[in-house]
Design an enzyme around this catalytic site. Structure first.
Site, PDB file in Angstrom:
ATOM      1  N   ASP A  96       0.686  -1.167  -0.101  1.00 17.60           N
ATOM      2  CA  ASP A  96      -0.107  -0.082  -0.054  1.00 17.60           C
ATOM      3  C   ASP A  96       0.982   1.231  -0.198  1.00 17.60           C
ATOM      4  O   ASP A  96       2.085   1.128   0.029  1.00 17.60           O
ATOM      5  CB  ASP A  96      -0.848  -0.075   1.252  1.00 17.60           C
ATOM      6  CG  ASP A  96      -0.117   0.133   2.515  1.00 17.60           C
ATOM      7  OD1 ASP A  96       0.823   0.248   2.702  1.00 17.60           O
ATOM      8  OD2 ASP A  96      -0.817  -0.221   3.867  1.00 17.60           O
ATOM      9  N   ASP A 270      -7.950  -7.423   0.438  1.00 15.78           N
ATOM     10  CA  ASP A 270      -7.062  -7.705   1.382  1.00 15.78           C
ATOM     11  C   ASP A 270      -7.741  -7.176   2.919  1.00 15.78           C
ATOM     12  O   ASP A 270      -8.457  -6.352   2.902  1.00 15.78           O
ATOM     13  CB  ASP A 270      -5.826  -6.743   1.419  1.00 15.78           C
ATOM     14  CG  ASP A 270      -6.017  -5.447   1.899  1.00 15.78           C
ATOM     15  OD1 ASP A 270      -5.566  -5.131   2.957  1.00 15.78           O
ATOM     16  OD2 ASP A 270      -6.411  -4.742   0.976  1.00 15.78           O
TER      17      ASP A 270
END
Length: 380
Positions: A96, A270
């Site tokens: 991320d 996720d």
């Protein structure tokens, strides 16, 4: 970006929904979609070894840019040969951008056009994260799939604030693309924001699609809105994204949300949910959640889930796992975490089969009934 290191291959569309079966090709291998990605915040999925993750069928894992930048440092990881070598994982890794952690973990943050100034949650020092810095960190980490630096506005923030926020996120995405030094072996995704506003989601998606990213993430969900609100946003957002590129719904891991996301055309998910709740003794099973610490399981010599063939359920009983957790033994956390991760990875395997068989809606109905979502079991 046809020469992108990340390629999406559509295999089949489900007849009755927006669901799609496919695969994503990366420099470190190919994984099937839809796929749930275990989260390895600190370059490890809590309590699990890389071998165990492979054994359960995890085709890709996620690591956290913010945490690895702070400790041990992205430059150290680069000197180690990149994240894959550092953590001994030879399959795909997604990172991320660090944006979400800056907004949720850091104190005293200040957002400007240049980036975000905030306080390091480890030692209190002043830090600055810009779109360029977020990309530079991820270039050092060497992940297969990277995220653009974005602002994640709260779902219920005012329209005017969210509009300014998505416009800044689009400018940041453009800056990140220019700063990306490894486009030949790392694919950078754009992140669509816009809270619950349909026109702002459309504006954000159009901005990012015009930049021709190799894939697109849907951000700003699973942040306190209702399940129905999330589905509504997906209903009007996923059709705005290119069919020939991956779609990733960030931070979503509740079983019903996974299935409903797939129905609306999402490929990747996720969440820390499976390992976080496992550490409290909460296990996901085919018949709903089970808190194995509870006294009723003290002499229950059956598996966590009678319908599960994972390592935990094949070898250990509820009574034994309860004993381990009560005694604060790490092995108990390993067993519950393995089971929960396996449960979600295996759920997606079943979802892929249901897409192949064109019966995803029937699968959903059966799963929801067994899991107990009609019995106020909203959060898991």
């Amino acid at each position: 970006m046809s020469d992108s290191p990340i390629q999406y291959r559509l295999i089949k569309k489900e007849k009755h929904t927006g669901a799609r079966l496919g695969e994503i090709i990366t420099p470190h291998g190919t994984f099937p979609t839809p796929m749930f990605m275990p989260v390895g915040t600190q370059a490890t999925v809590k309590t699990q070894s890389p071998e165990e993750l492979k054994q359960m069928g995890s085709g890709i894992i996620l690591a956290n840019t913010y945490h690895l930048w702070l400790r041990p440092g992205d430059e150290l990881i680069a000197r180690a040969g990149g994240l894959h070598k550092f953590m001994n994982w030879d399959q795909p890794i997604l990172t991320d951008s660090g944006g979400f952690q800056v907004y949720s973990l850091a104190d005293s943050r200040n957002i400007t056009e240049e980036g975000v100034t905030f306080k390091n949650h480890l030692n209190g020092s002043k830090m600055f994260l810009s779109p360029e810095k977020a990309i530079s960190i991820q270039n050092n980490l060497g992940s297969d799939i990277m995220m653009s630096f974005d602002e994640c506005p709260q779902f219920y923030q005012p329209y005017d604030y969210v509009k300014k926020s998505i416009e800044r996120t689009s400018r940041w995405a453009e800056r990140g693309l220019k700063a990306h030094s490894r486009p030949h072996d790392q694919g950078l995704f754009g992140i669509v924001q816009g809270a619950g506003f349909e026109d702002l989601r459309r504006q954000s998606a159009q901005d990012l699609v015009s930049m021709d990213f190799p894939g697109y993430s849907i951000g700003g969900l699973a942040v306190g809105e209702s399940h129905e609100e999330m589905n509504a946003v997906l209903d009007f957002t996923t059709p705005l994204l290119p069919e020939n590129k991956p779609r990733y719904l960030m931070g979503v891991g509740a079983p019903d949300s996974l299935i409903d996301g797939v129905i609306r055309g999402v490929d990747m998910f996720d969440c820390v949910l499976p390992t976080r709740i496992a550490r409290n003794g909460t296990c996901m099973t085919s018949e709903g959640r089970l808190v194995v610490k509870n006294a009723q399981f003290e002499e229950d010599f059956t598996p966590l889930d009678h319908n599960c063939d994972c390592y935990t359920c094949t070898n250990y009983t509820r009574a034994y796992i309860r004993h381990l957790l009560k005694a604060d033994e790490t092995f108990g956390l390993r067993l519950t975490s393995y089971h929960n991760l396996y449960f979600l990875v295996n759920l997606m395997k079943k979802v892929r089969q249901a897409i192949m068989d064109d019966n995803l809606l029937e699968f959903r109905e059966d799963f929801m009934e067994r899991y107990g979502y009609n019995r106020s079991n909203r959060n898991f």
